[in-house]
Write a protein that holds these residues in place. Structure first.
Motif, PDB file in Angstrom:
ATOM      1  N   THR A 122       0.882  -1.276   0.021  1.00  0.00           N
ATOM      2  CA  THR A 122       0.169  -0.090  -0.017  1.00  0.00           C
ATOM      3  C   THR A 122       1.069   1.346  -0.133  1.00  0.00           C
ATOM      4  OG1 THR A 122      -1.437  -0.971   1.429  1.00  0.00           O
ATOM      5  CG2 THR A 122      -2.013   1.047   1.289  1.00  0.00           C
ATOM      6  N   LYS A 123       0.661   2.240  -0.901  1.00  0.00           N
ATOM      7  CA  LYS A 123       1.146   3.428  -1.010  1.00  0.00           C
ATOM      8  C   LYS A 123       0.229   4.445  -0.665  1.00  0.00           C
ATOM      9  CE  LYS A 123       3.584   6.683  -4.195  1.00  0.00           C
ATOM     10  NZ  LYS A 123       4.271   6.679  -5.586  1.00  0.00           N
ATOM     11  N   ASN A 137      -3.090   3.587  -2.793  1.00  0.00           N
ATOM     12  CA  ASN A 137      -2.744   2.761  -3.912  1.00  0.00           C
ATOM     13  C   ASN A 137      -2.268   1.596  -3.553  1.00  0.00           C
ATOM     14  OD1 ASN A 137      -3.559   5.171  -5.410  1.00  0.00           O
ATOM     15  ND2 ASN A 137      -1.356   5.540  -5.956  1.00  0.00           N
ATOM     16  N   PHE A 138      -3.018   0.513  -4.027  1.00  0.00           N
ATOM     17  CA  PHE A 138      -2.728  -1.160  -3.811  1.00  0.00           C
ATOM     18  C   PHE A 138      -1.909  -1.460  -5.049  1.00  0.00           C
ATOM     19  CE2 PHE A 138      -6.270  -0.529  -1.124  1.00  0.00           C
ATOM     20  CZ  PHE A 138      -5.799  -0.609   0.137  1.00  0.00           C
ATOM     21  N   THR A 139      -0.630  -2.309  -4.766  1.00  0.00           N
ATOM     22  CA  THR A 139      -0.153  -2.964  -5.801  1.00  0.00           C
ATOM     23  C   THR A 139       0.065  -4.420  -5.284  1.00  0.00           C
ATOM     24  OG1 THR A 139       1.955  -2.188  -5.142  1.00  0.00           O
ATOM     25  CG2 THR A 139       0.720  -0.996  -6.714  1.00  0.00           C
ATOM     26  N   LYS A 182       5.599  -7.660 -10.250  1.00  0.00           N
ATOM     27  CA  LYS A 182       4.818  -6.528  -9.397  1.00  0.00           C
ATOM     28  C   LYS A 182       3.768  -5.678 -10.532  1.00  0.00           C
ATOM     29  CE  LYS A 182       8.780  -5.516  -6.339  1.00  0.00           C
ATOM     30  NZ  LYS A 182       9.796  -4.477  -5.787  1.00  0.00           N
ATOM     31  N   ALA A 183       2.773  -5.739  -9.947  1.00  0.00           N
ATOM     32  CA  ALA A 183       1.523  -5.067 -10.711  1.00  0.00           C
ATOM     33  C   ALA A 183       0.414  -4.552  -9.820  1.00  0.00           C
ATOM     34  CB  ALA A 183       1.094  -5.903 -11.779  1.00  0.00           C
ATOM     35  N   GLY A 184      -0.548  -3.857 -10.772  1.00  0.00           N
ATOM     36  CA  GLY A 184      -1.641  -3.246  -9.908  1.00  0.00           C
ATOM     37  C   GLY A 184      -2.655  -4.256  -9.666  1.00  0.00           C
ATOM     38  N   GLU A 185      -2.641  -5.604 -10.303  1.00  0.00           N
ATOM     39  CA  GLU A 185      -3.435  -6.387 -10.327  1.00  0.00           C
ATOM     40  C   GLU A 185      -3.027  -7.687 -10.253  1.00  0.00           C
ATOM     41  OE1 GLU A 185      -6.151  -6.838 -13.582  1.00  0.00           O
ATOM     42  OE2 GLU A 185      -6.507  -4.568 -13.577  1.00  0.00           O
ATOM     43  N   VAL A 186      -3.350  -8.693  -9.179  1.00  0.00           N
ATOM     44  CA  VAL A 186      -2.802  -9.889  -8.853  1.00  0.00           C
ATOM     45  C   VAL A 186      -2.476 -10.855  -9.791  1.00  0.00           C
ATOM     46  CG1 VAL A 186      -3.236 -12.092  -7.725  1.00  0.00           C
ATOM     47  CG2 VAL A 186      -4.042 -10.106  -6.533  1.00  0.00           C
ATOM     48  N   THR A 187      -3.457 -10.983 -11.063  1.00  0.00           N
ATOM     49  CA  THR A 187      -3.153 -11.864 -12.421  1.00  0.00           C
ATOM     50  C   THR A 187      -2.139 -11.255 -13.222  1.00  0.00           C
ATOM     51  OG1 THR A 187      -4.934 -10.593 -13.143  1.00  0.00           O
ATOM     52  CG2 THR A 187      -5.362 -12.698 -12.430  1.00  0.00           C
ATOM     53  N   SER A 188      -2.036  -9.925 -13.238  1.00  0.00           N
ATOM     54  CA  SER A 188      -0.860  -9.312 -13.917  1.00  0.00           C
ATOM     55  C   SER A 188       0.621  -9.556 -13.139  1.00  0.00           C
ATOM     56  CB  SER A 188      -0.989  -7.883 -14.103  1.00  0.00           C
ATOM     57  OG  SER A 188      -2.352  -7.551 -14.795  1.00  0.00           O
ATOM     58  N   ALA A 189       0.596  -9.481 -11.843  1.00  0.00           N
ATOM     59  CA  ALA A 189       1.885  -9.744 -11.182  1.00  0.00           C
ATOM     60  C   ALA A 189       2.220 -11.021 -11.199  1.00  0.00           C
ATOM     61  CB  ALA A 189       1.445  -9.196  -9.555  1.00  0.00           C
ATOM     62  N   ILE A 190       1.299 -11.993 -11.024  1.00  0.00           N
ATOM     63  CA  ILE A 190       1.861 -13.634 -11.581  1.00  0.00           C
ATOM     64  C   ILE A 190       2.267 -13.903 -12.880  1.00  0.00           C
ATOM     65  CG2 ILE A 190       0.860 -15.781 -11.425  1.00  0.00           C
ATOM     66  CD1 ILE A 190      -1.290 -14.986  -9.312  1.00  0.00           C
ATOM     67  N   GLU A 191       1.493 -13.303 -14.017  1.00  0.00           N
ATOM     68  CA  GLU A 191       2.131 -13.395 -15.294  1.00  0.00           C
ATOM     69  C   GLU A 191       3.479 -12.941 -15.294  1.00  0.00           C
ATOM     70  OE1 GLU A 191      -0.650 -11.521 -18.031  1.00  0.00           O
ATOM     71  OE2 GLU A 191      -2.226 -12.981 -17.558  1.00  0.00           O
TER      72      GLU A 191
END
Length: 171
Positions: free
Chosen positions: A26-27, A34-36, A56-65
């Motif tokens: 959290t920022k 803002n959650f990342t 690292k990304a704004g959404e969990v799925t993007s971060a996993i990819e």
């Protein structure tokens, strides 16, 4: 890292990915929070090839990819002998310290959390493992990878010493 690192290319491999941990960061800004998300993933073909990555990304799925893509760039070959590791090994990274020991057939993977993901991804079916120090998943994954990269099979030892394989076993 040891001098016997064996890099592998991701193409032509059937890789399975395992999610080790997701961390919400959290920022606080003037406009609110803002959650990342940060994800750490381990990929492997369960036959001696393994890699780990962070995304690292704004959404969990993007971060996993992103983590999976990063892990595919860091693949290494690890020696496996009779579904276990060739010898006892200690691995360290930052505050995490791991101890790996070969186990007899049928023992299973006696390891927790992040270590289990790495060991199962590399294809080890029988191993005794102990984690000491930090339980931070990032550091545990890196310490386990460090221990696996230090592993040497009999062929590597014979080649390094410049002797035959029989001489390695018979002295």
């Amino acid at each position: 890292m040891s001098n016997n690192v064996r890099k592998v290319k991701a193409s032509d491999l059937e890789l399975k990915d395992r999610l080790v941990a997701i961390n919400r960061v959290t920022k606080v800004t003037k406009g609110g929070r803002n959650f990342t998300f940060a994800a750490i993933v381990v990929v492997g073909n369960e036959d001696g090839i393994v890699g780990h990555g962070l995304g690292k990304a704004g959404e969990v799925t993007s971060a996993i990819e992103k983590a999976v893509d990063d892990a595919k760039k860091n693949l290494v070959k690890v020696p496996i002998y009779n579904n276990t590791i060739p010898h006892e090994q200690i691995g360290k990274y930052s505050g995490a310290k791991v101890w790996l020991k070969p186990a007899s057939d049928g023992t299973g993977v006696k390891a927790g959390g992040a270590m289990r993901a790495v060991l199962e991804s590399v294809g080890v079916k029988d191993v005794l493992a102990k984690s000491k120090g930090s339980s931070n998943p990032h550091n545990l994954v890196k310490a386990t990878m460090n221990a696996l990269l230090e592993m040497r099979d009999a062929y590597t030892v014979a080649e390094h010493r410049g002797v035959s394989l029989e001489k390695v076993f018979n002295g």
